[in-house]
Write a protein that holds these residues in place. Structure first.
Motif, mmCIF file in Angstrom:
data_model
loop_
_atom_site.group_PDB
_atom_site.id
_atom_site.type_symbol
_atom_site.label_atom_id
_atom_site.label_comp_id
_atom_site.label_asym_id
_atom_site.label_seq_id
_atom_site.Cartn_x
_atom_site.Cartn_y
_atom_site.Cartn_z
ATOM 1 N N ALA A 19 -2.895 -23.741 1.906
ATOM 2 C CA ALA A 19 -2.157 -22.486 2.012
ATOM 3 C C ALA A 19 -2.703 -21.425 1.066
ATOM 4 O O ALA A 19 -2.919 -21.666 -0.113
ATOM 5 C CB ALA A 19 -0.677 -22.720 1.726
ATOM 6 N N ILE A 20 -2.929 -20.242 1.613
ATOM 7 C CA ILE A 20 -3.245 -19.061 0.823
ATOM 8 C C ILE A 20 -2.093 -18.097 1.012
ATOM 9 O O ILE A 20 -1.757 -17.721 2.139
ATOM 10 C CB ILE A 20 -4.555 -18.395 1.282
ATOM 11 N N VAL A 21 -1.445 -17.711 -0.081
ATOM 12 C CA VAL A 21 -0.296 -16.820 -0.012
ATOM 13 C C VAL A 21 -0.734 -15.431 -0.457
ATOM 14 O O VAL A 21 -1.254 -15.258 -1.554
ATOM 15 C CB VAL A 21 0.859 -17.322 -0.895
ATOM 16 N N ALA A 22 -0.544 -14.444 0.416
ATOM 17 C CA ALA A 22 -0.950 -13.074 0.122
ATOM 18 C C ALA A 22 0.241 -12.141 0.273
ATOM 19 O O ALA A 22 1.042 -12.290 1.201
ATOM 20 C CB ALA A 22 -2.077 -12.632 1.058
ATOM 21 N N HIS A 143 7.547 -9.296 0.529
ATOM 22 C CA HIS A 143 7.195 -9.927 1.805
ATOM 23 C C HIS A 143 5.753 -10.406 1.699
ATOM 24 O O HIS A 143 4.941 -9.825 0.989
ATOM 25 C CB HIS A 143 7.403 -8.990 2.997
ATOM 26 N N TRP A 144 5.471 -11.511 2.369
ATOM 27 C CA TRP A 144 4.217 -12.201 2.128
ATOM 28 C C TRP A 144 3.791 -12.973 3.367
ATOM 29 O O TRP A 144 4.570 -13.196 4.291
ATOM 30 C CB TRP A 144 4.368 -13.157 0.940
ATOM 31 N N ALA A 145 2.534 -13.387 3.344
ATOM 32 C CA ALA A 145 1.979 -14.191 4.434
ATOM 33 C C ALA A 145 1.378 -15.460 3.847
ATOM 34 O O ALA A 145 0.637 -15.397 2.863
ATOM 35 C CB ALA A 145 0.903 -13.404 5.184
ATOM 36 N N ALA A 146 1.705 -16.596 4.438
ATOM 37 C CA ALA A 146 1.079 -17.865 4.067
ATOM 38 C C ALA A 146 0.127 -18.237 5.193
ATOM 39 O O ALA A 146 0.554 -18.519 6.318
ATOM 40 C CB ALA A 146 2.126 -18.962 3.868
ATOM 41 N N VAL A 147 -1.168 -18.202 4.911
ATOM 42 C CA VAL A 147 -2.178 -18.447 5.933
ATOM 43 C C VAL A 147 -3.012 -19.662 5.562
ATOM 44 O O VAL A 147 -3.000 -20.129 4.419
ATOM 45 C CB VAL A 147 -3.083 -17.214 6.130
ATOM 46 N N SER A 148 -3.735 -20.181 6.520
ATOM 47 C CA SER A 148 -4.510 -21.400 6.343
ATOM 48 C C SER A 148 -5.895 -21.097 5.791
ATOM 49 O O SER A 148 -6.643 -20.291 6.371
ATOM 50 C CB SER A 148 -4.639 -22.133 7.682
#
Length: 294
Positions: A19-22, A143-148
């Motif tokens: 997980a990369i959280v941005a 607010h954030w995005a958890a991407v692979s």
């Protein structure tokens, strides 16, 4: 109930090595010169955010050996140095809100300080700091995005990565679609100013490829339909949804496979993607002109 901040999200996802959280503002950031980062620099940026972890918003110097980056990035030291330099020289502009609720634009480089050890050292490392603008945006974001990480590294088009980050920020919301003008779509994809001004070119070289890569490699699907005024395309309706278990399994299998042959495997799905887009277009046939969704 208090909003979950990006730093809270990083803590929550810390055990997940993929997980990369941005911060949402970072996922949607715009570049003052138009366009976007090169694919190489954009991937490196994601890796540096993951490497910094919970300290990403702190005024600290982060350190990472070339060898660690190359375990997954597979670039020469010169290529990595060029990507670092690009992050150091690129100025971004993000929309933020002050603690008093007043919106404003904040600009600055991605990295404010970079140190590179000589390549002759076996354990050479790069030391870097995120700029005050980046740290402020990340610390204040709610607010954030958890991407692979695996998906990020697998993309072969910078437009795919940009669209992936954009949808990744929205896929956990109730919202399942949005309408974008063509200029907004170019901004989302990071298309350089003056490039792909014709709809046919924008569709062929940017959005079709981005949607196809996302449907092959991401944990969600994407589909779009053109929006027209008369015969002229003026925007798109972009829609997305989480994949079901069988599709997720197939996605993981694809990420496990060698990159060689991936394009051919992806093109085998083009007909299905086209059918999905046709169904969406039919559902929009009786919709009013270009509008706005919340």
């Amino acid at each position: 109930m208090a909003k979950l901040t990006t730093l809270d999200a990083i803590r929550m996802h810390r055990p997940d090595s993929d997980a990369i959280v941005a911060a949402g503002e970072v996922a949607d950031m715009r570049f003052t010169t138009g366009g976007s980062l090169s694919l190489r620099a954009a991937k490196l940026f994601c890796l540096l955010i993951q490497e910094a972890g919970i300290a990403v918003a702190d005024q600290v110097q982060h350190r990472i050996p070339y060898a660690v980056l190359n375990e997954t990035f597979h670039k020469s030291r010169d290529e990595l140095a060029e990507a670092i330099h690009e992050l150091h020289m690129t100025t971004v502009s993000v929309q933020v809100v002050s603690r008093k609720g007043r919106p404003f634009t904040k600009s600055g480089p991605i990295l404010s300080d970079v140190e590179r050890e000589p390549d002759s050292l076996d354990d050479a490392e790069i030391r870097f700091e995120f700029s005050p603008a980046m740290r402020r945006v990340i610390a204040d974001s709610t607010h954030w995005a958890a991407v692979s990480r695996r998906a990020v590294l697998a993309f072969e088009s910078r437009y795919s990565l940009r669209l992936y980050m954009h949808i990744g920020l929205r896929v956990n919301r109730r919202q399942v679609s949005e309408e974008l003008t063509l200029d907004e779509l170019r901004s989302v994809l990071g298309v350089p100013d003056g490039t792909f001004r014709r709809w046919q070119d924008l569709r062929r070289f940017a959005i079709d490829r981005a949607v196809a890569e996302i449907n092959q490699l991401a944990g969600f699907t994407a589909v779009y339909a053109p929006l027209k005024r008369g015969r002229r395309v003026v925007g798109v309706r972009l829609a997305w949804g989480r994949k079901d278990t069988p599709d997720l399994i197939e996605t993981q299998r694809e990420l496990d496979r060698p990159r060689i042959g991936r394009t051919a495997r992806r093109e085998g799905r083009v007909e299905t993607i086209a059918q999905e887009r046709h169904r969406l277009a039919e559902s929009l046939a009786n919709a009013p002109g270009l509008g706005r969704t919340s």
